[in-house]
Design an enzyme around this catalytic site. Structure first.
Site, PDB file in Angstrom:
ATOM      1  N   HIS A   1       8.746  -9.077   3.935  1.00 47.86           N
ATOM      2  CA  HIS A   1       7.991  -8.907   2.688  1.00 47.86           C
ATOM      3  C   HIS A   1       7.956 -10.222   1.937  1.00 47.86           C
ATOM      4  CE1 HIS A   1       6.054  -6.549  -0.441  1.00 47.86           C
ATOM      5  NE2 HIS A   1       6.776  -7.211  -1.334  1.00 47.86           N
TER       6      HIS A   1
ATOM      7  N   CYS B   1       1.042  -7.615   1.669  1.00 49.38           N
ATOM      8  CA  CYS B   1       1.858  -8.597   0.952  1.00 49.38           C
ATOM      9  C   CYS B   1       1.530 -10.035   1.355  1.00 49.38           C
ATOM     10  CB  CYS B   1       3.343  -8.290   1.141  1.00 49.38           C
ATOM     11  SG  CYS B   1       3.982  -8.535   2.815  1.00 49.38           S
TER      12      CYS B   1
ATOM     13  N   HIS C   1       3.445  -9.104  -6.357  1.00 48.55           N
ATOM     14  CA  HIS C   1       3.416  -8.775  -4.924  1.00 48.55           C
ATOM     15  C   HIS C   1       2.619  -7.503  -4.702  1.00 48.55           C
ATOM     16  CE1 HIS C   1       6.922  -5.668  -4.670  1.00 48.55           C
ATOM     17  NE2 HIS C   1       6.411  -5.654  -5.875  1.00 48.55           N
TER      18      HIS C   1
END
Length: 356
Positions: A319, A271, A331
């Site tokens: 994240h 990520c 993402h």
């Protein structure tokens, strides 16, 4: 005749009856126990499996960011160590050259200095030439003293560099040990997630993958989603629109590429690796981890999001995605998935920042 009589069978005594009854009850209990252990544990429901898998993936991603941070520090320690070793080698070469020149000068003076100055002047066929040589020797003596000082200073500098290099080497070993620990933790979490997924039927697993791809809001994310009104409209472009546009274009180009923990492209990403690479393509250097990227730019509220902004999730800032407008982000979700578009509501909101 008595010897041919059948022995008379005695009835069970009270103790014998009790013993038989005890054995019978024990046998029944044993049979019941075996019957119970022969039955498998209750099969978890798909919802239970999915919740456990999601938890393991979240923990694996947190460990991945710790790995990324340790790797960044290890890389820096390795670069510093290489620089120190190179500088030590250069200083050592210069030191050896100075020592060699100093040794040659000292040997020359020793060989030519066996007679006193007055005697050598008296015996010289050309006193003027001798006096010129004597003046040169005196200057050489000064250079000799300066050379000794320089060599001593060089020895001190090389010693300090070697001490610094030893310290950096120790730091590097420590960081590599941390890397190994984080790597083992990640692999253990992912292995546990695979074991949980194996409990699902093919149809249940396909349904789970479809739901993950669709990225619905999980129950844990619902309070956070309700607490902050999602940005559903296309937000205005940030101050440096051209850079943000290039970063967003990079993220779009990465859609479909696999998630690989620790990867920064070009063929795969995790990520924070995706967001770092996207903004790097726009000429902006971001740090490596989620918990450092959130502080790399200006914080923005959710209702002020603009395309290119970084959006962060979970309480541990584990994240990150890139906002693209209309309440959507791009993402890299988790192992086994690919870079994709997803709604902001798909995970618990933590914050946002706009790279400088």
């Amino acid at each position: 005749m008595a010897s041919h009589r059948k022995p008379r069978q005695r009835p069970f005594s009270g103790g014998t009856v009790r013993t038989a009854a005890t054995l019978a009850l024990a046998g029944a209990a044993t049979a019941t126990a075996f019957e119970g252990t022969s039955q498998a544990d209750p099969r978890p429901t798909p919802a239970q499996v999915e919740a456990e898998v999601n938890r393991l993936y979240e923990e694996a991603e947190a460990a991945t960011e710790r790995y990324n941070g340790a790797k960044e520090q290890a890389d820096e320690a390795e670069r510093a160590l290489t620089g120190l070793r190179d500088e030590t080698a250069r200083r050592t070469d210069r030191l050896n050259t100075a020592r060699g020149a100093l040794g040659t000068l000292a040997a020359t003076q020793y060989r030519g200095g066996s007679l006193g100055t007055a005697v050598r002047l008296a015996l010289s066929a050309d006193p003027k030439e001798y006096l010129a040589q004597a003046a040169f020797i005196a200057r050489a003596g000064d250079r000799n003293a300066a050379g000794i000082t320089a060599v001593r200073r060089g020895l001190d500098e090389v010693g300090k560099l070697r001490t610094q290099a030893a310290g950096r080497a120790s730091d590097l070993r420590t960081k590599r040990d941390e890397l190994a620990g984080h790597k083992a933790e990640i692999e253990a979490k992912l292995a546990a997630a695979r074991q949980q997924l194996a409990k699902l039927t093919a149809e249940e697993r396909a349904a789970y993958e479809a739901r993950t791809a669709a990225a619905p809001a999980p129950a844990a994310a619902a309070p956070a989603a309700a607490a902050a009104a999602p940005a559903r409209r296309a937000a205005p472009a940030p101050g440096d629109g051209s850079r943000a546009a290039r970063a967003v274009a990079f993220a779009y180009g990465a859609i479909g590429k696999p998630y690989v923990w620790g990867a920064t492209g070009p063929g795969s990403f995790d990520c924070s690796g995706l967001t770092q690479a996207a903004w790097k393509s726009a000429g902006v250097a971001l740090p490596r981890t989620t918990y450092t990227q959130i502080n790399a730019g200006r914080r923005v509220s959710r209702d002020q999001l603009a395309p290119g902004d970084l959006v962060f999730f979970y309480s541990g800032i584990t994240h990150v995605g890139m906002y693209i407008g209309n309440g959507q982000m791009i993402h890299a979700p988790r192992p086994g998935s690919t870079v994709r578009v997803a709604p902001l509501d798909s995970m618990p909101w933590a914050g946002a920042s706009r790279p400088a």
